[in-house]
Design a protein around this motif. Structure first.
Motif, PDB file in Angstrom:
ATOM      1  N   VAL A   1     -52.001  16.394 189.473  1.00 39.01           N
ATOM      2  CA  VAL A   1     -52.802  16.358 188.247  1.00 39.01           C
ATOM      3  C   VAL A   1     -52.722  17.688 187.514  1.00 39.01           C
ATOM      4  N   LEU A   2     -52.599  18.777 188.278  1.00 37.61           N
ATOM      5  CA  LEU A   2     -52.503  20.104 187.667  1.00 37.61           C
ATOM      6  C   LEU A   2     -51.091  20.418 187.182  1.00 37.61           C
ATOM      7  N   LEU A   3     -50.153  19.519 187.461  1.00 40.91           N
ATOM      8  CA  LEU A   3     -48.767  19.762 187.052  1.00 40.91           C
ATOM      9  C   LEU A   3     -48.613  19.960 185.543  1.00 40.91           C
ATOM     10  N   PRO A   4     -49.294  19.176 184.680  1.00 34.56           N
ATOM     11  CA  PRO A   4     -49.169  19.431 183.234  1.00 34.56           C
ATOM     12  C   PRO A   4     -49.583  20.845 182.843  1.00 34.56           C
ATOM     13  N   ALA A   5     -50.601  21.379 183.497  1.00 32.61           N
ATOM     14  CA  ALA A   5     -51.018  22.754 183.206  1.00 32.61           C
ATOM     15  C   ALA A   5     -49.927  23.739 183.595  1.00 32.61           C
ATOM     16  N   SER A   6     -49.313  23.508 184.745  1.00 31.60           N
ATOM     17  CA  SER A   6     -48.241  24.398 185.192  1.00 31.60           C
ATOM     18  C   SER A   6     -47.036  24.313 184.270  1.00 31.60           C
ATOM     19  N   VAL A   7     -46.679  23.094 183.873  1.00 31.05           N
ATOM     20  CA  VAL A   7     -45.553  22.922 182.947  1.00 31.05           C
ATOM     21  C   VAL A   7     -45.859  23.619 181.619  1.00 31.05           C
ATOM     22  N   GLY A   8     -47.079  23.448 181.116  1.00 27.15           N
ATOM     23  CA  GLY A   8     -47.470  24.117 179.881  1.00 27.15           C
ATOM     24  C   GLY A   8     -47.394  25.623 180.012  1.00 27.15           C
ATOM     25  N   SER A   9     -47.796  26.168 181.163  1.00 25.37           N
ATOM     26  CA  SER A   9     -47.733  27.611 181.381  1.00 25.37           C
ATOM     27  C   SER A   9     -46.293  28.107 181.374  1.00 25.37           C
ATOM     28  N   VAL A  10     -45.400  27.358 182.018  1.00 25.79           N
ATOM     29  CA  VAL A  10     -43.985  27.750 182.047  1.00 25.79           C
ATOM     30  C   VAL A  10     -43.406  27.741 180.639  1.00 25.79           C
ATOM     31  N   ILE A  11     -43.685  26.672 179.893  1.00 24.45           N
ATOM     32  CA  ILE A  11     -43.174  26.570 178.519  1.00 24.45           C
ATOM     33  C   ILE A  11     -43.729  27.711 177.659  1.00 24.45           C
ATOM     34  N   GLY A  12     -45.023  27.976 177.784  1.00 28.55           N
ATOM     35  CA  GLY A  12     -45.646  29.028 176.992  1.00 28.55           C
ATOM     36  C   GLY A  12     -45.095  30.400 177.313  1.00 28.55           C
ATOM     37  N   SER A  13     -44.977  30.734 178.599  1.00 28.39           N
ATOM     38  CA  SER A  13     -44.510  32.070 178.983  1.00 28.39           C
ATOM     39  C   SER A  13     -43.050  32.282 178.616  1.00 28.39           C
ATOM     40  N   LEU A  14     -42.208  31.259 178.838  1.00 30.62           N
ATOM     41  CA  LEU A  14     -40.790  31.399 178.494  1.00 30.62           C
ATOM     42  C   LEU A  14     -40.569  31.415 176.982  1.00 30.62           C
TER      43      LEU A  14
END
Length: 387
Positions: free
Chosen positions: A227-240
């Motif tokens: 369930v927390l995977l979307p947050a992690s994906v969003g963090s990766v996209i944002g930081s990169l």
């Protein structure tokens, strides 16, 4: 040390040995500052900016993968010790990789350890956090809470005086008060509050049994990580994507937009948390905002600092952010304790709403800190002062 500590944590026969392992894991907080100092030492400014964003992105991606992998291992074997051996093995592998593959810095500066500063700051933080952590059930006006907090405040004041008089201080207090960087350090503290402080409450909300508490979804460790995977994906996209966004609008607007997005996401949690889908959508936007902030803030701070002090500035940012998270742990635990249900003994739904509102307020204040940071002449999107 981190590898040894991770192995000790995984194999600890008792709580005391586990604490020793956690102590050995402490230098993990120095990894990102050291990496940032290395890339700024060896790369041109433009390449260093991209490298810093990639480092943060890699860290975020690792956290995302770690949550899923650890959840899968725990679900498959149901053995916590075996689950903890996964990061232990990875930490051990990092030792030869860093020794062989990571280039050495080209510039060196002398110095010695400020043991007086270390001792005073450690004692002050232990006292402050001990007092905050003791405020369970919202009982702030007790001797067990106010005493350690007041003692910590006094020790912190003494520490400031010692640091101002030291030729080689542990922390450059004057830099903390510099109008070019002070608002960003304040924002970093608030960032730590809502970034680290919200993680545990969110997980316990997902795990809560709705039949017992009246809220939550009763999810397992693996289900929570998914369930927390979307947050992690969003963090990766944002930081990169930080460097690309900042090239277009500047680092200051990027940070303001990131914190604003975080504030809106927490407000959405406070209002809409009745389904996993609602929480997942909010988590995705929360992760995107956090990723942008993680990618932009180190660059903002180190570029406002002279090159020889890059590692110190990055470490100070990291420590201020971590301190915010440590404070948040005690504060949020106290908030949840103040909303404990009389029948279940568990935090009520109102406690989680209060935590999310506090997170939104902290993110909103971080927007203001970024907005009012002093601008230099000749601001532009590519210069350090254009942040």
């Amino acid at each position: 040390m981190i590898a040894a500590g991770t192995v000790v944590v995984a194999l600890a026969p008792g709580y005391e040995v586990l604490l020793l392992g956690r102590l050995l894991q402490g230098p993990i907080a120095a990894l990102l500052p050291l990496e940032i100092a290395l890339v700024r030492d060896r790369l041109p400014v433009a390449d260093a900016r991209r490298a810093i964003a990639r480092l943060v992105g890699a860290l975020t991606l690792g956290a995302m993968a770690g949550g899923v992998v650890m959840g899968l291992v725990d679900s498959a074997f149901g053995d916590l010790r075996l689950t903890l051996l996964v990061p232990a093995v990875l930490a051990v592998i990092c030792v030869p990789v860093s020794f062989i593959a990571v280039p050495e810095s080209e510039g060196r500066t002398g110095g010695r350890v400020d043991w007086a500063g270390v001792t005073l700051l450690s004692a002050a933080m232990l006292s402050l956090l001990g007092g905050i952590g003791g405020a369970e059930g919202g009982s702030w006006l007790t001797a067990g809470v106010l005493g350690p907090i007041l003692l910590g405040a006094v020790l912190l004041a003494v520490w400031v005086v010692v640091e101002l008089r030291s030729a080689e201080p542990l922390v450059d207090v004057r830099a903390l008060a510099d109008r070019r960087t002070a608002p960003f350090y304040a924002a970093a503290f608030l960032f730590g509050v809502f970034f680290f402080g919200s993680q545990a409450p969110n997980s316990t909300f997902y795990a809560a049994d709705p039949e017992v508490t009246g809220y939550g979804f009763g999810l397992s460790a693996l289900a929570i990580s998914l369930v927390l995977l979307p947050a992690s994906v969003g963090s990766v996209i944002g930081s990169l994507g930080t460097a690309a966004v900042a090239r277009r609008i500047g680092y200051r607007p990027t940070l303001m937009g990131a914190f604003g997005l975080v504030a809106l996401s927490f407000l959405q949690f406070a209002v809409l948390h009745g389904s996993v889908g609602q929480m997942a959508v909010g988590s995705a936007f929360l992760g995107l905002g956090i990723g942008l902030a993680l990618g932009a803030m180190p660059t903002v701070i180190v570029e406002a600092t002279e090159p020889a002090r890059t590692g110190i500035a990055a470490a100070l940012y990291n420590n201020v952010k971590t301190l915010g998270g440590a404070v948040a742990g005690g504060v949020f635990a106290s908030v949840l304790g103040a909303f404990t249900g009389s029948s279940t003994g568990e935090p009520s739904e109102g406690g989680y709403v209060a935590v999310w509102v506090v997170g939104a307020v902290c993110a909103g204040v971080a927007v203001l800190m970024t907005l009012f940071a002093r601008r230099e002449e000749n601001d532009d999107h590519s210069s350090p002062s254009g942040v």
